[in-house]
Design a protein around this motif. Structure first.
Motif, PDB file in Angstrom:
ATOM      1  N   PHE A  56      -5.999   9.192  13.126  1.00  0.00           N
ATOM      2  CA  PHE A  56      -6.864   9.693  14.196  1.00  0.00           C
ATOM      3  C   PHE A  56      -6.133   9.775  15.532  1.00  0.00           C
ATOM      4  N   ARG A  57      -4.801   9.813  15.477  1.00  0.00           N
ATOM      5  CA  ARG A  57      -4.006   9.989  16.687  1.00  0.00           C
ATOM      6  C   ARG A  57      -4.223  11.424  17.202  1.00  0.00           C
ATOM      7  N   PRO A  58      -4.509  11.606  18.488  1.00  0.00           N
ATOM      8  CA  PRO A  58      -4.740  12.968  19.015  1.00  0.00           C
ATOM      9  C   PRO A  58      -3.539  13.866  18.747  1.00  0.00           C
ATOM     10  N   PRO A  59      -3.790  15.121  18.364  1.00  0.00           N
ATOM     11  CA  PRO A  59      -2.688  16.026  18.026  1.00  0.00           C
ATOM     12  C   PRO A  59      -2.028  16.593  19.278  1.00  0.00           C
ATOM     13  N   ASN A  60      -0.904  17.244  19.082  1.00  0.00           N
ATOM     14  CA  ASN A  60      -0.292  17.996  20.171  1.00  0.00           C
ATOM     15  C   ASN A  60      -1.215  19.178  20.525  1.00  0.00           C
ATOM     16  N   ASN A  61      -1.209  19.538  21.805  1.00  0.00           N
ATOM     17  CA  ASN A  61      -2.072  20.635  22.272  1.00  0.00           C
ATOM     18  C   ASN A  61      -3.529  20.406  21.878  1.00  0.00           C
ATOM     19  N   SER A  62      -3.982  19.170  22.066  1.00  0.00           N
ATOM     20  CA  SER A  62      -5.359  18.847  21.690  1.00  0.00           C
ATOM     21  C   SER A  62      -6.373  19.641  22.515  1.00  0.00           C
ATOM     22  N   ASP A  63      -6.023  19.966  23.774  1.00  0.00           N
ATOM     23  CA  ASP A  63      -6.938  20.750  24.605  1.00  0.00           C
ATOM     24  C   ASP A  63      -7.194  22.123  23.986  1.00  0.00           C
ATOM     25  N   LEU A  64      -6.125  22.750  23.512  1.00  0.00           N
ATOM     26  CA  LEU A  64      -6.267  24.076  22.902  1.00  0.00           C
ATOM     27  C   LEU A  64      -7.099  23.998  21.627  1.00  0.00           C
ATOM     28  N   LEU A  65      -6.911  22.932  20.852  1.00  0.00           N
ATOM     29  CA  LEU A  65      -7.720  22.752  19.647  1.00  0.00           C
ATOM     30  C   LEU A  65      -9.201  22.632  20.001  1.00  0.00           C
ATOM     31  N   CYS A  66      -9.498  21.896  21.046  1.00  0.00           N
ATOM     32  CA  CYS A  66     -10.899  21.764  21.482  1.00  0.00           C
ATOM     33  C   CYS A  66     -11.483  23.120  21.864  1.00  0.00           C
ATOM     34  N   VAL A  67     -10.689  23.923  22.550  1.00  0.00           N
ATOM     35  CA  VAL A  67     -11.154  25.251  22.968  1.00  0.00           C
ATOM     36  C   VAL A  67     -11.467  26.116  21.755  1.00  0.00           C
ATOM     37  N   TYR A  68     -10.567  26.118  20.779  1.00  0.00           N
ATOM     38  CA  TYR A  68     -10.766  26.955  19.594  1.00  0.00           C
ATOM     39  C   TYR A  68     -11.929  26.449  18.743  1.00  0.00           C
ATOM     40  N   GLU A 114       0.825  -1.196   0.000  1.00  0.00           N
ATOM     41  CA  GLU A 114       0.000   0.000   0.000  1.00  0.00           C
ATOM     42  C   GLU A 114       0.866   1.256   0.000  1.00  0.00           C
ATOM     43  N   THR A 115       0.347   2.270  -0.616  1.00  0.00           N
ATOM     44  CA  THR A 115       0.963   3.593  -0.561  1.00  0.00           C
ATOM     45  C   THR A 115      -0.161   4.612  -0.472  1.00  0.00           C
ATOM     46  N   GLY A 116       0.204   5.831  -0.129  1.00  0.00           N
ATOM     47  CA  GLY A 116      -0.796   6.891  -0.136  1.00  0.00           C
ATOM     48  C   GLY A 116      -1.542   7.001   1.175  1.00  0.00           C
ATOM     49  N   TRP A 117      -2.759   7.524   1.070  1.00  0.00           N
ATOM     50  CA  TRP A 117      -3.495   7.888   2.283  1.00  0.00           C
ATOM     51  C   TRP A 117      -3.917   6.693   3.126  1.00  0.00           C
ATOM     52  N   LYS A 118      -4.116   5.504   2.530  1.00  0.00           N
ATOM     53  CA  LYS A 118      -4.548   4.354   3.332  1.00  0.00           C
ATOM     54  C   LYS A 118      -3.423   3.826   4.219  1.00  0.00           C
ATOM     55  N   LEU A 119      -2.209   4.111   3.818  1.00  0.00           N
ATOM     56  CA  LEU A 119      -1.053   3.614   4.563  1.00  0.00           C
ATOM     57  C   LEU A 119      -0.976   4.193   5.972  1.00  0.00           C
ATOM     58  N   PRO A 140       3.664   5.705  16.882  1.00  0.00           N
ATOM     59  CA  PRO A 140       3.409   6.572  15.725  1.00  0.00           C
ATOM     60  C   PRO A 140       4.333   6.253  14.562  1.00  0.00           C
ATOM     61  N   ARG A 141       3.804   6.328  13.381  1.00  0.00           N
ATOM     62  CA  ARG A 141       4.557   6.063  12.160  1.00  0.00           C
ATOM     63  C   ARG A 141       5.426   7.273  11.809  1.00  0.00           C
ATOM     64  N   GLN A 142       6.604   6.999  11.279  1.00  0.00           N
ATOM     65  CA  GLN A 142       7.478   8.085  10.866  1.00  0.00           C
ATOM     66  C   GLN A 142       6.949   8.716   9.577  1.00  0.00           C
ATOM     67  N   GLU A 167       1.420  10.841   2.959  1.00  0.00           N
ATOM     68  CA  GLU A 167       1.655  10.053   4.168  1.00  0.00           C
ATOM     69  C   GLU A 167       1.973  10.919   5.389  1.00  0.00           C
ATOM     70  N   ASP A 168       1.415  12.136   5.366  1.00  0.00           N
ATOM     71  CA  ASP A 168       1.526  13.030   6.519  1.00  0.00           C
ATOM     72  C   ASP A 168       0.174  13.023   7.218  1.00  0.00           C
ATOM     73  N   TYR A 169       0.104  12.431   8.409  1.00  0.00           N
ATOM     74  CA  TYR A 169      -1.164  12.252   9.109  1.00  0.00           C
ATOM     75  C   TYR A 169      -1.436  13.346  10.147  1.00  0.00           C
ATOM     76  N   LEU A 170      -0.595  14.348  10.225  1.00  0.00           N
ATOM     77  CA  LEU A 170      -0.791  15.433  11.195  1.00  0.00           C
ATOM     78  C   LEU A 170      -1.718  16.497  10.603  1.00  0.00           C
ATOM     79  N   TRP A 171      -2.972  16.132  10.475  1.00  0.00           N
ATOM     80  CA  TRP A 171      -3.918  17.010   9.775  1.00  0.00           C
ATOM     81  C   TRP A 171      -4.782  17.842  10.708  1.00  0.00           C
ATOM     82  N   TRP A 172      -4.829  17.536  11.982  1.00  0.00           N
ATOM     83  CA  TRP A 172      -5.783  18.192  12.889  1.00  0.00           C
ATOM     84  C   TRP A 172      -5.598  19.705  12.915  1.00  0.00           C
ATOM     85  N   TRP A 173      -4.421  20.116  13.340  1.00  0.00           N
ATOM     86  CA  TRP A 173      -4.168  21.552  13.438  1.00  0.00           C
ATOM     87  C   TRP A 173      -4.053  22.201  12.066  1.00  0.00           C
TER      88      TRP A 173
END
Length: 629
Positions: free
Chosen positions: A322-334, A311-316, A474-476, A550-556
């Motif tokens: 869905f790993r919680p992001p850094n500073n998830s509390d602040l994201l919830c507030v905003y 597999e390659t791409g987004w399914k990989l 976490p995946r690199q 393959e960059d899964y840090l999409w939350w922020w």
């Protein structure tokens, strides 16, 4: 120079020229002219030295009209005056008072004339206007209020002198009911004159002026000499009033004020925005209907053929997306704050489109927005706690408190500094302590408890289940191409949402800072809908490209992508400042940028939340559509 929307006057007539608070207005500019304003003033937030300029034609019994919360925050101060009319009884050459200027009064008059201050009144809730005939078109535009005076040369003198508008020729238009013979006011206009009045004999109650005719049917000034503003000069203030029957019905009397904008420009704005939306919609459709459909079919086939290791791409990245992001509390507030803002704006616009927020109700729009902001706190608490629980958080009280205080505290800090500057100018536009206490009560007495109620309800709900499980390790993330750099993609993502609204933004800024009425909420509602679609689509497109890399840090990043449009809004406000508002006074510049900073911050919160939820829905949709062991 000062700031604030207007000193408007009611009762008989509310005339602050003769009580000591000139309102701060820019010259009237029709938005369709796109002309440059050359003045040192802007019209929001700061009136003039109310206390230091008060001994002019003081009314014997000063009455302050009660203002609502929105009016007080806008800086409106309504007081009575000596200009008293009787319905359908014309008056000519009425003497208001005589004033002898001392050095201080003469200096202050000159300063007001230099800065092009205007005097504003209202009659039967209608603002005073000066009709101006356009030389290039067969139409009339209306300037709100009249200038205190003018500056120029006279009688061949090369020296520029100051002249005051001390004679006012009012025209009151009325509509007569043929059945009852009653009349209702539908227009309030004035033509200001500078007249050096002369009189016979000694000054007294029965003084007769020789420079105007009290028995004339129309305004007649028998003097070609304007009234100069100098120390020890005597100035006699006078007025005429004529009553003119009009075919305009009382229900339509505001049309002349509200229909001054060119609808063609607004339609151009809508068409421009729709082109952007169609372009983005095409890209999203291509991703959703072609690329994603092909990818999902291919990946499902790979699962059946046990070829998932290739597999390659987004399914990989399904194990990390869905790993919680850094500073998830602040994201919830905003996110919670953005939900609160979104519903406030939505409900306000619905009321405005339905006609419940007419400009005839001064301060009504701002009052409605404040109250809606307070009551929408329940949605903020609910949204932030639901997201917080999905991130495995347990302290819902803490997240509710931060949601209820972070944004308001930031705005209050900026507002307090700006208000201190206004107090330093001794301006009547400064928010009094009673109003500040009312705002604090709305915040802590109503908004904060509602946020906690929403937070409690949201946290009691079952946690949102993600469509795929998250790996423990976490995946690199592989090295990304230059165009997928977070800073670059975020800045690119904000351009299109801003481009969808920037033309309408010109009219909004003109309404706020150049004292124009804004009442085309139908256009504004369409632009807001286009903004929502644009923010959602550009975030989905860039989120898809990010996951394919393959960059899964999409939350922020999803929040910042559409939220970055606020940066362009502030930059455009800066451009507007230097091209439309030639401001030289430090306090006025600080007030302008301070308020625009608050507006941009709010815009960031709203657009960021829209982009976040669009991306959240998109990722859940695509990862729930594939077979994953």
């Amino acid at each position: 120079m000062s700031f604030r929307r207007s000193l408007v006057f009611s009762a008989s007539f509310f005339f602050l020229l003769f009580h000591g608070a000139f309102s701060f207005y820019l010259p009237g500019v029709a938005p369709q002219d796109f002309q440059k304003v050359t003045t040192n003033q802007i019209s929001l937030c700061l009136h003039f030295l109310h206390s230091s300029f008060s001994p002019i034609c003081l009314f014997s019994l000063l009455v302050h009209s009660a203002e609502n919360l929105g009016e007080v925050l806008r800086g409106d101060r309504i007081e009575n005056s000596q200009y008293v009319f009787k319905m359908r009884e014309p008056q000519m050459c009425n003497i208001v008072c005589k004033l002898k200027l001392d050095a201080q009064s003469a200096k202050e008059f000159k300063e007001k004339i230099d800065d092009e201050y205007r005097v504003n009144m209202i009659l039967d809730n209608l603002p005073l206007v000066v009709p101006i005939k356009r030389p290039d078109q067969d139409s009339t535009v209306y300037q709100l209020g009249f200038h205190v005076g003018l500056k120029g040369q006279y009688s061949g003198s090369k020296e520029e002198k100051y002249f005051i508008h001390n004679h006012l020729a009012f025209t009151v238009k009325y509509h007569r009911d043929l059945l009852t013979e009653s009349a209702r006011i539908v227009g309030f206009e004035v033509k200001p004159f500078s007249v050096k009045h002369e009189y016979d004999g000694n000054w007294g109650e029965n003084t007769r002026l020789t420079t105007c005719d009290p028995h004339a049917k129309h305004t007649v000034v028998n003097s070609n000499t304007p009234q100069e503003v100098e120390e020890n000069k005597e100035i006699i203030f006078t007025f005429d009033v004529e009553f003119e029957e009009s075919d305009v019905k009382w229900a339509s009397r505001w049309d002349a004020y509200l229909l001054m904008n060119d609808d063609q420009i607004h339609w151009f704005s809508i068409v421009n925005s729709l082109m952007i939306v169609l372009f983005l919609s095409g890209m999203v459709a291509m991703i959703m209907l072609r690329t994603l459909y092909r990818d999902i079919s291919k990946y499902n086939e790979l699962e059946t053929q046990e070829e998932a290791q290739e597999e390659t791409g987004w399914k990989l990245v399904h194990g990390d997306v869905f790993r919680p992001p850094n500073n998830s509390d602040l994201l919830c507030v905003y996110v919670g704050t953005g939900v609160q803002f979104f519903f406030m704006i939505l409900v306000t616009m619905i009321f405005a489109v339905l006609g419940f927020l007419s400009p005839s109700n001064r301060g009504g729009l701002m009052t409605a927005m404040l109250l809606l902001w307070v009551f929408m706190g329940i949605f903020a608490g609910y949204a932030s706690s639901r997201l917080y629980k999905m991130f495995k958080g347990s302290e819902w009280k803490s997240i509710s408190l931060r949601t209820a205080t972070l944004f308001p505290a930031t705005v209050c800090a900026v507002f307090f500094v700006l208000n201190a500057l206004i107090w330093g100018e001794k301006s009547s536009g400064a928010v009094p302590f009673g109003t500040m206490f009312a705002l604090i009560f709305l915040w802590f007495g109503i908004s904060v408890p509602l946020v906690f109620v929403g937070g409690y309800v949201g946290f009691k709900k079952p946690a949102i289940e993600n469509p795929v499980k998250t790996n423990k390790i976490p995946r690199q993330i592989p090295e990304q191409a230059w165009y997928m750099n977070p800073v670059f993609s975020v800045l690119i993502g904000g351009i299109l949402p801003f481009g969808a609204v920037f033309i309408e933004l010109f009219f909004i800024l003109t309404s706020i800072w150049l004292n124009q009425f804004y009442y085309i909420f139908g256009f504004l509602f369409l632009v807001f809908a286009i903004l929502i679609v644009t923010c959602a689509e550009i975030t989905i497109v860039l989120c898809y490209f990010q996951l394919c890399s393959e960059d899964y840090l999409w939350w922020w990043r999803s929040y910042l992508t559409s939220g970055s449009s606020a940066l362009y809004l502030f930059l455009y406000a800066t451009f507007y400042f230097f091209t439309k508002l030639e401001i030289t006074k430090f306090v006025s510049a600080v007030l302008y940028f301070g308020y625009m900073l608050i507006v941009s911050y709010a815009f960031f919160v709203v657009t960021g939340t829209i982009g976040f939820y669009a991306c959240f829905w998109f990722t859940r949709l695509i990862y729930s559509s594939v077979k994953i062991d």
